[in-house]
Design a protein around this motif. Structure first.
Motif, PDB file in Angstrom:
ATOM      1  N   PRO A 149       0.803  -1.225   0.000  1.00 34.01           N
ATOM      2  CA  PRO A 149       0.000   0.000   0.000  1.00 34.01           C
ATOM      3  C   PRO A 149       0.834   1.273   0.000  1.00 34.01           C
ATOM      4  O   PRO A 149       0.503   2.248  -0.678  1.00 34.01           O
ATOM      5  CB  PRO A 149      -0.836  -0.136   1.275  1.00 34.01           C
ATOM      6  CG  PRO A 149      -0.952  -1.605   1.499  1.00 34.01           C
ATOM      7  CD  PRO A 149       0.360  -2.172   1.059  1.00 34.01           C
ATOM      8  N   GLU A 150       1.935   1.275   0.757  1.00 26.92           N
ATOM      9  CA  GLU A 150       2.761   2.479   0.823  1.00 26.92           C
ATOM     10  C   GLU A 150       3.478   2.780  -0.489  1.00 26.92           C
ATOM     11  O   GLU A 150       3.960   3.899  -0.697  1.00 26.92           O
ATOM     12  CB  GLU A 150       3.774   2.373   1.969  1.00 26.92           C
ATOM     13  CG  GLU A 150       4.732   1.205   1.864  1.00 26.92           C
ATOM     14  CD  GLU A 150       4.244  -0.051   2.589  1.00 26.92           C
ATOM     15  OE1 GLU A 150       5.102  -0.869   2.989  1.00 26.92           O
ATOM     16  OE2 GLU A 150       3.009  -0.204   2.746  1.00 26.92           O
ATOM     17  N   ASP A 151       3.534   1.800  -1.376  1.00 28.77           N
ATOM     18  CA  ASP A 151       4.170   1.995  -2.678  1.00 28.77           C
ATOM     19  C   ASP A 151       3.166   2.191  -3.804  1.00 28.77           C
ATOM     20  O   ASP A 151       3.556   2.408  -4.955  1.00 28.77           O
ATOM     21  CB  ASP A 151       5.061   0.789  -3.025  1.00 28.77           C
ATOM     22  CG  ASP A 151       6.195   0.585  -2.023  1.00 28.77           C
ATOM     23  OD1 ASP A 151       6.699   1.603  -1.489  1.00 28.77           O
ATOM     24  OD2 ASP A 151       6.573  -0.579  -1.784  1.00 28.77           O
ATOM     25  N   GLY A 228      -9.525   2.570   0.175  1.00 26.79           N
ATOM     26  CA  GLY A 228      -8.825   3.685  -0.442  1.00 26.79           C
ATOM     27  C   GLY A 228      -8.037   3.260  -1.675  1.00 26.79           C
ATOM     28  O   GLY A 228      -7.864   2.073  -1.967  1.00 26.79           O
ATOM     29  N   PHE A 229      -7.531   4.242  -2.387  1.00 27.30           N
ATOM     30  CA  PHE A 229      -6.813   3.973  -3.628  1.00 27.30           C
ATOM     31  C   PHE A 229      -5.574   3.105  -3.395  1.00 27.30           C
ATOM     32  O   PHE A 229      -5.285   2.205  -4.187  1.00 27.30           O
ATOM     33  CB  PHE A 229      -6.417   5.298  -4.289  1.00 27.30           C
ATOM     34  CG  PHE A 229      -7.589   6.154  -4.670  1.00 27.30           C
ATOM     35  CD1 PHE A 229      -8.338   5.865  -5.802  1.00 27.30           C
ATOM     36  CD2 PHE A 229      -7.952   7.238  -3.891  1.00 27.30           C
ATOM     37  CE1 PHE A 229      -9.424   6.649  -6.151  1.00 27.30           C
ATOM     38  CE2 PHE A 229      -9.040   8.022  -4.233  1.00 27.30           C
ATOM     39  CZ  PHE A 229      -9.779   7.736  -5.364  1.00 27.30           C
ATOM     40  N   ARG A 230      -4.871   3.362  -2.312  1.00 26.91           N
ATOM     41  CA  ARG A 230      -3.686   2.534  -2.033  1.00 26.91           C
ATOM     42  C   ARG A 230      -4.087   1.079  -1.803  1.00 26.91           C
ATOM     43  O   ARG A 230      -3.434   0.149  -2.301  1.00 26.91           O
ATOM     44  CB  ARG A 230      -2.952   3.071  -0.797  1.00 26.91           C
ATOM     45  CG  ARG A 230      -2.326   4.450  -0.975  1.00 26.91           C
ATOM     46  CD  ARG A 230      -1.636   4.887   0.310  1.00 26.91           C
ATOM     47  NE  ARG A 230      -1.152   6.253   0.256  1.00 26.91           N
ATOM     48  CZ  ARG A 230       0.019   6.627  -0.244  1.00 26.91           C
ATOM     49  NH1 ARG A 230       0.837   5.697  -0.725  1.00 26.91           N
ATOM     50  NH2 ARG A 230       0.385   7.887  -0.251  1.00 26.91           N
ATOM     51  N   GLN A 231      -5.153   0.885  -1.050  1.00 29.46           N
ATOM     52  CA  GLN A 231      -5.605  -0.476  -0.751  1.00 29.46           C
ATOM     53  C   GLN A 231      -6.063  -1.189  -2.017  1.00 29.46           C
ATOM     54  O   GLN A 231      -5.807  -2.394  -2.191  1.00 29.46           O
ATOM     55  CB  GLN A 231      -6.740  -0.440   0.265  1.00 29.46           C
ATOM     56  CG  GLN A 231      -7.245  -1.813   0.665  1.00 29.46           C
ATOM     57  CD  GLN A 231      -8.427  -1.754   1.619  1.00 29.46           C
ATOM     58  OE1 GLN A 231      -8.857  -0.668   2.022  1.00 29.46           O
ATOM     59  NE2 GLN A 231      -8.968  -2.911   1.983  1.00 29.46           N
ATOM     60  N   LEU A 232      -6.735  -0.463  -2.896  1.00 29.34           N
ATOM     61  CA  LEU A 232      -7.215  -1.091  -4.131  1.00 29.34           C
ATOM     62  C   LEU A 232      -6.059  -1.559  -5.007  1.00 29.34           C
ATOM     63  O   LEU A 232      -6.087  -2.679  -5.536  1.00 29.34           O
ATOM     64  CB  LEU A 232      -8.096  -0.108  -4.904  1.00 29.34           C
ATOM     65  CG  LEU A 232      -9.418   0.268  -4.239  1.00 29.34           C
ATOM     66  CD1 LEU A 232     -10.134   1.342  -5.049  1.00 29.34           C
ATOM     67  CD2 LEU A 232     -10.313  -0.957  -4.058  1.00 29.34           C
TER      68      LEU A 232
END
Length: 291
Positions: A149-151, A228-232
């Motif tokens: 997610p952080e990337d 959220g977008f990161r999770q998706l």
């Protein structure tokens, strides 16, 4: 929020083109780069969005925006993966007493189910239950599998808008299936352009609004998304490799026509607008499929 850089695919003077959209018109960049990059998908895949944008500096427009036919921004995207039930009020609409899901609900759409900005959504003769769903879509620019997610934001090249038009009765034809209700030719729209992705401020908390004939039907903020977008990006890339040119359509707020009592379906002559801060406004009319 500053005015976004806007790159559109469009048809003018007998051929498909792409260029930079300005308030004065469109600067045709396909004349500069068409021999290298057939379309915006190839531009994204090559990682050269800044180079292409820079080539427009100091130039006058080649086409008026009202004199061209806008196309979907990426003519042949790879995968188009859509997210269902991704806002809290949207989950509540189902009235099944279930909490928000731990994992996103996903389904696939085909490119031919979309049309461009300014073009009509097509209502087929088989159903009068054409509905709207305003959404933000992210364009993948860097390949990855099992992306953390952080990337995730490192893998996003651009943003665009989607009206994820749906034939409601056709999503209920089977026990667990939405594919056929989501893939009628030109039942949805994408565009008007792509906006190169710079930083989290473009996504993390922006307003998303859908209007029908000037009336606000959907409105929410991306900070309220269940996933959220990161999770998706992280979740989808767990089971399939994401490639440049893939598109994730990230979910619609409450307020689609199916949730009115009685339901309110789109009809010929209606005007649907999907707007998001920092991206723009996707506008389409509605017409019946020609016989």
């Amino acid at each position: 929020m500053p005015d976004p850089t806007r790159l559109a695919a469009y048809h003018a003077d007998g051929r498909d083109r792409y260029g930079l959209v300005t308030d004065a018109g469109i600067i045709d960049l396909s004349v500069d780069f068409g021999h290298e990059f057939k379309g915006l998908k190839e531009v994204v895949a090559a990682g050269v969005l800044p180079r292409v944008v820079a080539a427009a500096a100091g130039r006058l427009p080649d086409h008026a925006t009202d004199a061209v036919d806008f196309l979907i921004p990426l003519a042949d995207p790879g995968k188009i993966i859509c997210v269902g039930v991704n806002f809290p009020d949207r989950n509540a609409e189902y009235r099944d007493g279930q909490a928000a899901p731990d994992r996103p609900s996903l389904f696939i759409r085909f490119a031919q189910s979309f049309t461009g900005h300014g073009q009509p959504l097509i209502r087929p003769p088989e159903s009068d239950q054409l509905d709207y769903e305003g959404e933000i879509a992210i364009v993948i620019g860097k390949a990855g599998r099992r992306i953390a997610p952080e990337d995730a934001y490192d893998h996003i090249a651009a943003l665009t808008l989607c009206n994820e038009g749906t034939l409601r009765d056709w999503v209920r034809h089977a026990k667990f299936n939405v594919t056929q209700g989501k893939n009628w030719d030109r039942s949805g729209a994408m565009g008007p352009w792509i906006v190169p992705f710079r930083d989290a401020a473009q996504l993390d908390d922006i307003a998303l609004t859908t209007r029908v004939n000037g009336e606000t039907r959907q409105h929410d903020r991306t900070s309220r998304m269940i996933h959220g977008f990161r999770q998706l990006v992280a979740y989808v890339s767990t089971f399939c490799t994401l490639h440049p040119g893939d598109i994730l359509v990230c979910g619609t707020p409450t307020g689609a026509g199916a949730r009115f009592d009685p339901p309110v379906w789109l009809k010929p002559g209606d005007v649907v607008e999907v707007e998001a801060e920092g991206i723009g406004t996707l506008r389409n009319t509605v017409m019946d499929e020609p016989c």
